[in-house]
Scaffold this motif. Structure first.
Motif, PDB file in Angstrom:
ATOM      1  N   PRO A 296      -5.473   3.114  -4.626  1.00  0.00           N
ATOM      2  CA  PRO A 296      -4.148   2.130  -4.485  1.00  0.00           C
ATOM      3  C   PRO A 296      -4.574   0.708  -4.827  1.00  0.00           C
ATOM      4  O   PRO A 296      -3.790  -0.256  -5.271  1.00  0.00           O
ATOM      5  N   TYR A 297      -5.586   0.299  -4.173  1.00  0.00           N
ATOM      6  CA  TYR A 297      -6.192  -1.135  -4.320  1.00  0.00           C
ATOM      7  C   TYR A 297      -6.389  -1.489  -5.529  1.00  0.00           C
ATOM      8  O   TYR A 297      -6.019  -2.487  -6.016  1.00  0.00           O
ATOM      9  N   SER A 298      -7.084  -0.569  -6.383  1.00  0.00           N
ATOM     10  CA  SER A 298      -7.363  -0.610  -7.584  1.00  0.00           C
ATOM     11  C   SER A 298      -6.243  -1.133  -8.482  1.00  0.00           C
ATOM     12  O   SER A 298      -6.246  -2.018  -9.548  1.00  0.00           O
ATOM     13  N   VAL A 299      -5.250  -0.350  -8.223  1.00  0.00           N
ATOM     14  CA  VAL A 299      -3.944  -0.454  -8.836  1.00  0.00           C
ATOM     15  C   VAL A 299      -3.493  -1.685  -8.677  1.00  0.00           C
ATOM     16  O   VAL A 299      -2.831  -2.382  -9.740  1.00  0.00           O
TER      17      VAL A 299
ATOM     18  N   ASP B 272      -3.712   3.551 -17.462  1.00  0.00           N
ATOM     19  CA  ASP B 272      -4.588   3.925 -17.145  1.00  0.00           C
ATOM     20  C   ASP B 272      -4.813   4.521 -15.666  1.00  0.00           C
ATOM     21  O   ASP B 272      -5.722   4.295 -14.957  1.00  0.00           O
ATOM     22  N   ILE B 273      -3.735   5.154 -15.147  1.00  0.00           N
ATOM     23  CA  ILE B 273      -3.712   5.501 -13.986  1.00  0.00           C
ATOM     24  C   ILE B 273      -4.785   6.475 -13.578  1.00  0.00           C
ATOM     25  O   ILE B 273      -5.231   6.896 -12.563  1.00  0.00           O
ATOM     26  N   PHE B 274      -4.793   7.558 -14.486  1.00  0.00           N
ATOM     27  CA  PHE B 274      -5.694   8.591 -14.739  1.00  0.00           C
ATOM     28  C   PHE B 274      -6.879   8.380 -15.382  1.00  0.00           C
ATOM     29  O   PHE B 274      -6.821   7.824 -16.652  1.00  0.00           O
ATOM     30  N   GLY B 275      -8.102   8.991 -15.100  1.00  0.00           N
ATOM     31  CA  GLY B 275      -9.357   8.701 -15.851  1.00  0.00           C
ATOM     32  C   GLY B 275     -10.132  10.236 -15.710  1.00  0.00           C
ATOM     33  O   GLY B 275      -9.756  10.829 -14.945  1.00  0.00           O
ATOM     34  N   PHE B 276     -11.081  10.399 -16.613  1.00  0.00           N
ATOM     35  CA  PHE B 276     -11.862  11.536 -16.664  1.00  0.00           C
ATOM     36  C   PHE B 276     -13.274  11.274 -16.673  1.00  0.00           C
ATOM     37  O   PHE B 276     -13.752  10.321 -17.428  1.00  0.00           O
TER      38      PHE B 276
ATOM     39  N   TYR C  99       0.760  -1.059  -0.116  1.00  0.00           N
ATOM     40  CA  TYR C  99      -0.071   0.010  -0.027  1.00  0.00           C
ATOM     41  C   TYR C  99       0.859   1.046  -0.013  1.00  0.00           C
ATOM     42  O   TYR C  99       0.758   2.400  -0.804  1.00  0.00           O
ATOM     43  N   ALA C 100       2.003   1.247   0.939  1.00  0.00           N
ATOM     44  CA  ALA C 100       2.594   2.435   0.806  1.00  0.00           C
ATOM     45  C   ALA C 100       3.449   2.528  -0.210  1.00  0.00           C
ATOM     46  O   ALA C 100       3.750   3.952  -0.846  1.00  0.00           O
ATOM     47  N   THR C 101       3.884   1.559  -0.959  1.00  0.00           N
ATOM     48  CA  THR C 101       4.668   1.919  -2.256  1.00  0.00           C
ATOM     49  C   THR C 101       3.975   2.392  -3.429  1.00  0.00           C
ATOM     50  O   THR C 101       4.228   3.368  -4.078  1.00  0.00           O
ATOM     51  N   ILE C 102       2.573   1.818  -3.501  1.00  0.00           N
ATOM     52  CA  ILE C 102       1.729   2.224  -4.569  1.00  0.00           C
ATOM     53  C   ILE C 102       1.381   3.507  -4.316  1.00  0.00           C
ATOM     54  O   ILE C 102       1.259   4.440  -5.289  1.00  0.00           O
ATOM     55  N   GLU C 103       0.979   3.974  -2.971  1.00  0.00           N
ATOM     56  CA  GLU C 103       0.495   5.251  -2.748  1.00  0.00           C
ATOM     57  C   GLU C 103       1.741   6.267  -3.051  1.00  0.00           C
ATOM     58  O   GLU C 103       1.098   7.357  -3.424  1.00  0.00           O
ATOM     59  N   ALA C 104       3.087   6.003  -2.837  1.00  0.00           N
ATOM     60  CA  ALA C 104       3.894   6.932  -2.972  1.00  0.00           C
ATOM     61  C   ALA C 104       4.106   7.207  -4.321  1.00  0.00           C
ATOM     62  O   ALA C 104       4.469   8.315  -4.906  1.00  0.00           O
ATOM     63  N   ARG C 105       4.203   6.033  -5.276  1.00  0.00           N
ATOM     64  CA  ARG C 105       4.020   6.263  -6.652  1.00  0.00           C
ATOM     65  C   ARG C 105       2.954   7.065  -7.248  1.00  0.00           C
ATOM     66  O   ARG C 105       3.304   7.789  -8.227  1.00  0.00           O
ATOM     67  N   LEU C 106       1.884   6.833  -6.967  1.00  0.00           N
ATOM     68  CA  LEU C 106       0.799   7.708  -7.253  1.00  0.00           C
ATOM     69  C   LEU C 106       0.686   9.195  -7.073  1.00  0.00           C
ATOM     70  O   LEU C 106       0.369   9.948  -7.561  1.00  0.00           O
ATOM     71  N   ASP C 107       1.420   9.278  -5.804  1.00  0.00           N
ATOM     72  CA  ASP C 107       1.431  10.754  -5.289  1.00  0.00           C
ATOM     73  C   ASP C 107       2.715  11.447  -6.305  1.00  0.00           C
ATOM     74  O   ASP C 107       2.381  12.482  -6.673  1.00  0.00           O
TER      75      ASP C 107
END
Length: 735
Positions: free
Chosen positions: A240-243, A259-263, A195-203
């Motif tokens: 994060p969980y979806s990723v 598809d990290i970002f969507g609109f 969780y921490a790794t993915i959250e940091a990458r997303l930020d």
């Protein structure tokens, strides 16, 4: 902790006609009932039901639901009773609180069984009133928000249960916002490092792409405005969980995600959704296979939107969702959106039942799973229904059937109707004949071909995906077995009455049902057929004065009553006909094999001329012949090099005999074994071995090794045995 007036104010904001007296009464009652109880955090326990009620005010729920939230732990954790809740707050609120109360003093052997039985009770309560579900999900959400105060071992169990059951359940009910938070919290506790790794990458990606997101929002807004479409465009980032789930499902790295970002594009009407899609597709090229129209074909949880993926600025893939405000409300709040206040009145559960496909799905699922399943099976099948992605197929008349991804035509048949599934004999997919085990794809038109009087094979249960199909197949198999046992029981009881000189009549047994602790004559006969009840007991119950001198098997001298036990051996390797006493194998003329290769028959049944056969080679030793239907061949599935095609080359007029094994179920009476032996002897066959088993005083099972010349010879013996009144069932044993 929330104050009394704060709770009332929250409700009054969306419902000016709220019953403040009722809310105040619930607040005071729950506070007194929980008294000095505290949570793991050290906070007063009463703070928890108040926070649950506060969560539900965000969904603008009715007074009864808010009060049930305040009271939801009183019956379970205090001295309060259902009767007291009914008396003070009314039966409607009492039923809601009772539906949220775990079962007490469960006489179950495992913790998993307790969990499953409680879950069954919860879902049955939800089927009666969906508001139970809304309170339960809010209860779980607050517990997850405070999970860090629990012991580590307990955190893992609760988080896993949330991911297994409650988050998917929220998703199936269309409550995506609540589902996202439940998954995020559970993921954080189950896999904190991931969780921490993915959250940091997303930020990090979010900071680097802020300007790009703003630019795409602006470009989309301008293009839609120029086309006369009023729209709100908003960029969003995956959770994060979806990723993590997508990385796991597709076995890809974070860098490979496109598809990290969507609109999300919100417009005023259904027509505007399609116009907006037209503008977008004219501006940017689409990614093939990524267009989904959930407006014309909504998901079973009422979700409606249009999804598309385009190659946008900088050659980046951009995911887009186009929907109206009403669709967005359903997408975020799901089933809760159907019970929103409109003009000061809440719509009742009957209206909700008619309007919400999600609730209809849940109710049908519960009804299909609740019949005859153990608690553990119920839980497992419900998980299957909740987890799997879906495909949408159609009947020939255009009815939409939603199924789990990977479902077959058998699942489709049971989704149409249980009777269609039970009588399914074939399928046509898109007009072409196809096996029933064909995996269905989105958009398939499926026609099921039915045959009356058919019983679904029990093996189907392991091949289908939906809980409804599994439960129906298990039920049909169980009923078929019951009918088979009842048939055997009828034979046994009829002959017992005949021996006593009394007429067999179901009406007489029906009168004596109370003595058998059975609800029907069929149940009595099935119990006799299964060996659970002795036919003499049935006779005595109907004719109490009759003398029955038959004794139980354990009390009878060994050879009394016409039965005797032959010297037996269950596992015999039959000699090839013509072999000497010292040899246990002999050269056989099997066409296509080298002439000096030793050949033996497989144990546990062997093969006879007329069977399709294969040989399993043991290099330097022998070739073992199996009939193609032998279950023992599965042991060689991964040893293809040892399989050899073989066929019989028997000289015409040959008198050689070959071993075969029969499993016979027969009524226990004098002369039965003689009748069986007579049939075998009259047909020119020899009995090499017999094993007799006594599962009941009323019938016996016999494992009989016979010697026959070919398959036709064996089939004649089987058919004549089946015609004997004392024989209930004959099967050939093939390993």
């Amino acid at each position: 902790m929330m104050r009394q007036y704060e709770l009332v104010d929250r409700v009054r904001r969306y419902n000016p006609q709220t019953d403040e007296v009722l809310l105040n009464r619930a607040y005071v009652y729950a506070m007194k009932a929980h008294g000095a109880q505290v949570r793991a955090s050290g906070d007063p326990f009463f703070s928890h039901p108040l926070e649950v009620a506060a969560i539900l005010t965000e969904y603008r729920l009715d007074d009864a639901t808010i009060v049930a939230a305040v009271l939801h732990d009183t019956i379970e954790d205090t001295d309060s009773t259902r009767e007291e809740i009914d008396r003070i707050f009314g039966p409607e609120i009492g039923a809601l609180v009772d539906g949220l109360t775990k079962l007490k003093r469960l006489d179950l052997v495992s913790k998993r069984a307790v969990q499953a039985e409680n879950f069954r009770k919860l879902l049955l309560a939800i089927a009666a009133d969906v508001r139970v579900l809304l309170v339960k999900l809010a209860d779980r959400l607050h517990n997850m928000r405070t999970l860090h105060f629990m012991a580590i071992a307990k955190r893992a169990r609760i988080a896993e249960e949330t991911l297994d059951i409650y988050a998917p359940l929220a998703g199936r009910m269309g409550m995506q916002r609540l589902r996202d938070e439940l998954e995020d919290l559970a993921f954080r506790h189950l896999m904190p490092e991931a969780y921490a790794t993915i959250e940091a990458r997303l930020d990090d990606i979010g900071r680097k792409n802020d300007l790009r997101i703003v630019a795409i929002e602006k470009e989309l807004t301008e293009a839609l405005t120029a086309a006369g479409i009023k729209a709100e465009v908003k960029g969003r980032q995956k959770q994060p969980y979806s990723v993590w789930r997508k990385m796991e499902r597709k076995s890809i790295s974070f860098e490979q995600l496109s598809d990290i970002f969507g609109f999300r594009i919100i417009v005023d009407s259904d027509e505007a959704c399609y116009k907006a899609i037209g503008v977008i597709h004219m501006k940017w090229p689409t990614v093939p296979g990524r267009f989904k129209d959930y407006i014309s074909t909504p998901k079973p949880n009422d979700y409606r939107s249009i999804h598309t993926t385009v190659v946008g600025p900088g050659r980046q893939r951009v995911e887009l969702q186009v929907r109206t405000n009403a669709m967005h409300d359903i997408a975020s709040n799901g089933i809760a959106a159907h019970v929103l206040y409109k003009e000061g009145r809440v719509r009742n559960n009957a209206v909700l039942t008619n309007e919400s496909k999600a609730f209809q799905w849940l109710r049908r699922t519960i009804e299909s799973l609740a019949e005859g399943s153990s608690p553990e099976e119920f839980l497992e099948h419900t998980k299957l229904e909740l987890f799997l992605d879906q495909v949408f197929c159609f009947t020939p008349n255009g009815r939409l059937i939603a199924l789990p991804k990977g479902a077959t035509a058998i699942d489709f048949a049971y989704a149409v109707h249980t009777d269609v599934g039970n009588t399914a004999a074939g399928a046509k997919i898109n007009g072409m004949p196809a096996p029933l085990l064909t995996e269905l794809q989105n958009g398939d038109e499926v026609e099921i071909v039915c045959t009356e009087g058919q019983i679904p094979p029990s093996v189907w249960e392991t091949l289908v995906l939906t809980g409804k199909a599994r439960s129906a197949i298990r039920r049909a198999t169980r009923e078929a077995m019951r009918a088979q046992y009842a048939g055997l029981g009828r034979q046994i009881v009829t002959r017992a009455f005949e021996r006593a000189g009394k007429p067999f009549a179901e009406d007489k047994i029906k009168i004596a049902l109370s003595r058998f602790a059975r609800s029907s004559v069929e149940d009595v006969l099935a119990a006799v057929g299964r060996g659970e009840m002795f036919s003499g007991d049935v006779l005595k119950a109907v004719y109490p004065d009759i003398a029955d001198d038959r004794k139980a098997v354990s009390q009878r001298p060994r050879n009394e009553g016409g039965w005797f036990k032959m010297r037996t051996n269950l596992h015999v390797v039959f000699r090839v006909p013509g072999a000497s006493d010292e040899a246990d194998m002999k050269l056989m003329p099997i066409q296509g094999l080298q002439p000096d290769l030793p050949v033996v028959f497989a144990p546990n049944g062997g093969a006879v001329p007329g069977d399709r056969i294969v040989g399993i080679l043991t290099p330097g030793e022998s070739l073992t012949i199996y009939p193609i239907q032998s279950a023992d061949l599965t042991a060689f599935d991964d040893q293809a090099g040892r399989w050899l095609d073989a066929r019989w080359d028997i000289e015409e007029g040959s008198r050689s005999n070959f071993p075969a094994t029969l499993l016979i179920t027969a009524i226990n009476e004098p002369g039965t074994l003689g009748a069986i032996a007579t049939v075998i002897g009259e047909n020119g066959s020899n009995i090499a071995n017999v094993v007799i088993n006594a599962p009941s005083p009323d019938f016996r099972t016999l494992l009989v090794n016979v010697e026959v010349s070919d398959l036709k010879h064996l089939s004649t013996i089987i058919s004549q045995l089946r015609a004997r009144p004392v024989v209930s069932k004959v099967e050939r044993v093939n390993g």
